[in-house]
Design an enzyme around this catalytic site. Structure first.
Site, PDB file in Angstrom:
ATOM      1  N   ASP A 205      -7.125  -1.301  -4.391  1.00  0.00           N
ATOM      2  CA  ASP A 205      -8.195  -0.889  -3.479  1.00  0.00           C
ATOM      3  C   ASP A 205      -9.111   0.134  -4.142  1.00  0.00           C
ATOM      4  OD1 ASP A 205      -7.039  -2.508  -1.505  1.00  0.00           O
ATOM      5  OD2 ASP A 205      -5.828  -0.864  -0.728  1.00  0.00           O
TER       6      ASP A 205
ATOM      7  N   ASP B 217       0.846  -1.189   0.000  1.00  0.00           N
ATOM      8  CA  ASP B 217       0.000   0.000   0.000  1.00  0.00           C
ATOM      9  C   ASP B 217       0.884   1.241   0.000  1.00  0.00           C
ATOM     10  OD1 ASP B 217      -2.473  -1.331   0.035  1.00  0.00           O
ATOM     11  OD2 ASP B 217      -2.444  -1.522   2.206  1.00  0.00           O
TER      12      ASP B 217
END
Length: 171
Positions: free
Chosen positions: A143, A125
């Site tokens: 995401d 991330d």
């Protein structure tokens, strides 16, 4: 009696969008990890509210269900594959463009993060939104695809008429 089919009239567009989204996600992650070398750079302020950072997520959304052990990692990979397969079957028979895009984006995001779990043991991330002392979670393009896909499916669900759910696929 209706046959359960893995290929439907919308399979090709779902496949193309899903593969494109997954490839963009994986290319960006590879660039951030190896080209830009975000781990060595640390926090990079892009705007007053957006930073690039390196976070390995061993869980799922919002860091829930952290899985440091291999069993948990592979269970999450398995769940990812099951969800992607279910969305594939559902999306392959979608009747509207918004549905096709929604299912494809969720598949792209799920597989993009699933590849991370297989290759790296966790999901990479990078994007960190924050305002003042409020800090939102750190996320990646996969995401974004999942959230956009779910939003498209929810939006599409409100576009249909009140009797759409009762119609058969042949109507």
């Amino acid at each position: 009696m209706t046959r359960f089919r893995f290929w439907g009239h919308a399979s090709l567009p779902v496949l193309c969008i899903a593969v494109a989204g997954m490839l963009v996600d994986q290319a960006f992650k590879a660039w951030m990890l190896y080209g830009f070398d975000i781990a060595a750079r640390g926090r990079v302020a892009v705007t007053p509210f957006l930073d690039l950072v390196m976070v390995w997520n061993y869980g799922i959304s919002y860091g829930l269900f952290q899985q440091e052990a291999d069993l948990g990692r592979w269970l999450l990979v398995g769940v990812t594959l099951v969800v992607a397969a279910l969305f594939w079957v559902w999306g392959s028979h979608a009747t509207r463009k918004m549905q096709v895009a929604g299912f494809a984006l969720v598949i792209a995001g799920a597989l993009g993060n699933g590849i991370d779990r297989v290759v790296h043991g966790a999901v990479a991330d990078f994007f960190h939104f924050h305002v003042g002392s409020f800090s939102w979670y750190v996320f990646n393009l996969a995401d974004v695809w999942i959230v956009a896909g779910v939003a498209a499916l929810l939006y599409d669900s409100f576009l249909g008429g009140p009797n759409d759910a009762a119609k058969s696929p042949s109507e």
